[in-house]
Design a protein around this motif. Structure first.
Motif, PDB file in Angstrom:
ATOM      1  N   THR A  54       0.807  -1.217   0.000  1.00 21.27           N
ATOM      2  CA  THR A  54       0.000   0.000   0.000  1.00 21.27           C
ATOM      3  C   THR A  54       0.840   1.267   0.000  1.00 21.27           C
ATOM      4  N   THR A  55       2.097   1.173   0.318  1.00 20.35           N
ATOM      5  CA  THR A  55       2.913   2.390   0.378  1.00 20.35           C
ATOM      6  C   THR A  55       3.521   2.670  -0.983  1.00 20.35           C
ATOM      7  N   ASP A  56       3.562   3.938  -1.328  1.00 21.52           N
ATOM      8  CA  ASP A  56       4.180   4.428  -2.568  1.00 21.52           C
ATOM      9  C   ASP A  56       3.682   3.658  -3.797  1.00 21.52           C
ATOM     10  N   ILE A  57       2.443   3.921  -4.170  1.00 23.95           N
ATOM     11  CA  ILE A  57       1.839   3.162  -5.280  1.00 23.95           C
ATOM     12  C   ILE A  57       2.445   3.533  -6.629  1.00 23.95           C
ATOM     13  N   TYR A  58       3.203   4.617  -6.684  1.00 21.81           N
ATOM     14  CA  TYR A  58       3.803   5.020  -7.952  1.00 21.81           C
ATOM     15  C   TYR A  58       5.281   4.636  -8.058  1.00 21.81           C
ATOM     16  N   SER A  59       5.695   3.637  -7.320  1.00 18.30           N
ATOM     17  CA  SER A  59       7.105   3.238  -7.390  1.00 18.30           C
ATOM     18  C   SER A  59       7.375   2.497  -8.703  1.00 18.30           C
ATOM     19  N   THR A  60       8.601   2.542  -9.146  1.00 15.44           N
ATOM     20  CA  THR A  60       9.000   1.885 -10.396  1.00 15.44           C
ATOM     21  C   THR A  60       8.798   0.377 -10.325  1.00 15.44           C
ATOM     22  N   THR A  61       8.995  -0.177  -9.150  1.00 14.88           N
ATOM     23  CA  THR A  61       8.832  -1.622  -8.991  1.00 14.88           C
ATOM     24  C   THR A  61       7.394  -2.037  -9.260  1.00 14.88           C
ATOM     25  N   LYS A  62       6.433  -1.289  -8.737  1.00 15.60           N
ATOM     26  CA  LYS A  62       5.030  -1.660  -8.888  1.00 15.60           C
ATOM     27  C   LYS A  62       4.483  -1.331 -10.269  1.00 15.60           C
ATOM     28  N   ILE A  63       4.967  -0.288 -10.894  1.00 18.26           N
ATOM     29  CA  ILE A  63       4.400   0.147 -12.169  1.00 18.26           C
ATOM     30  C   ILE A  63       5.091  -0.510 -13.361  1.00 18.26           C
ATOM     31  N   VAL A  64       6.385  -0.736 -13.276  1.00 15.02           N
ATOM     32  CA  VAL A  64       7.133  -1.220 -14.448  1.00 15.02           C
ATOM     33  C   VAL A  64       7.625  -2.650 -14.278  1.00 15.02           C
ATOM     34  N   ILE A  65       8.357  -2.899 -13.216  1.00 12.47           N
ATOM     35  CA  ILE A  65       9.039  -4.183 -13.074  1.00 12.47           C
ATOM     36  C   ILE A  65       8.068  -5.325 -12.814  1.00 12.47           C
ATOM     37  N   ALA A  66       7.122  -5.137 -11.898  1.00 11.93           N
ATOM     38  CA  ALA A  66       6.189  -6.218 -11.551  1.00 11.93           C
ATOM     39  C   ALA A  66       5.325  -6.657 -12.734  1.00 11.93           C
ATOM     40  N   PRO A  67       4.752  -5.733 -13.509  1.00 13.05           N
ATOM     41  CA  PRO A  67       3.982  -6.206 -14.681  1.00 13.05           C
ATOM     42  C   PRO A  67       4.837  -6.942 -15.710  1.00 13.05           C
ATOM     43  N   ILE A  68       6.090  -6.531 -15.867  1.00 14.41           N
ATOM     44  CA  ILE A  68       6.976  -7.231 -16.795  1.00 14.41           C
ATOM     45  C   ILE A  68       7.254  -8.644 -16.288  1.00 14.41           C
ATOM     46  N   VAL A  69       7.442  -8.790 -14.980  1.00 14.52           N
ATOM     47  CA  VAL A  69       7.688 -10.115 -14.400  1.00 14.52           C
ATOM     48  C   VAL A  69       6.453 -11.007 -14.577  1.00 14.52           C
ATOM     49  N   VAL A  70       5.259 -10.441 -14.356  1.00 17.09           N
ATOM     50  CA  VAL A  70       4.024 -11.223 -14.536  1.00 17.09           C
ATOM     51  C   VAL A  70       3.873 -11.656 -15.990  1.00 17.09           C
TER      52      VAL A  70
END
Length: 87
Positions: A54-70
């Motif tokens: 829930t913290t920092d929803i605009y982090s690079t990990t959540k927006i870019v890296i995680a969808p690429i991993v999925v």
């Protein structure tokens, strides 16, 4: 005078069992396909784990890296399903 009728529904002899007890069962996938599929499930789960929080929803990990991993996990799953086993 009796007429002889031919019917499409003739009695057929019972089908013989063509498989012998010595013949091993043929599976669609081999061991490597299952390994790749399990790895793909782990990669997708890792991607969703990276996306959670829930913290920092605009982090690079959540927006870019995680969808690429999925997406990479889903792609690996497709490879695992479509890969032909070695005969």
């Amino acid at each position: 005078m009796a007429q002889k009728t031919t019917s499409a529904y003739r009695a057929t002899p019972a089908a013989k069992n063509t498989t012998s007890p010595e013949t091993p069962a043929q599976f669609i996938f081999d061991k490597n396909n299952y390994k790749l599929f399990i790895i793909s499930i782990v990669v997708v789960a890792l991607g969703f784990f990276l996306m959670s929080g829930t913290t920092d929803i605009y982090s690079t990990t959540k927006i870019v890296i995680a969808p690429i991993v999925v997406l990479a996990g889903f792609g690996l799953g497709f490879v695992a399903i479509l890969r032909k086993p070695k005969a």
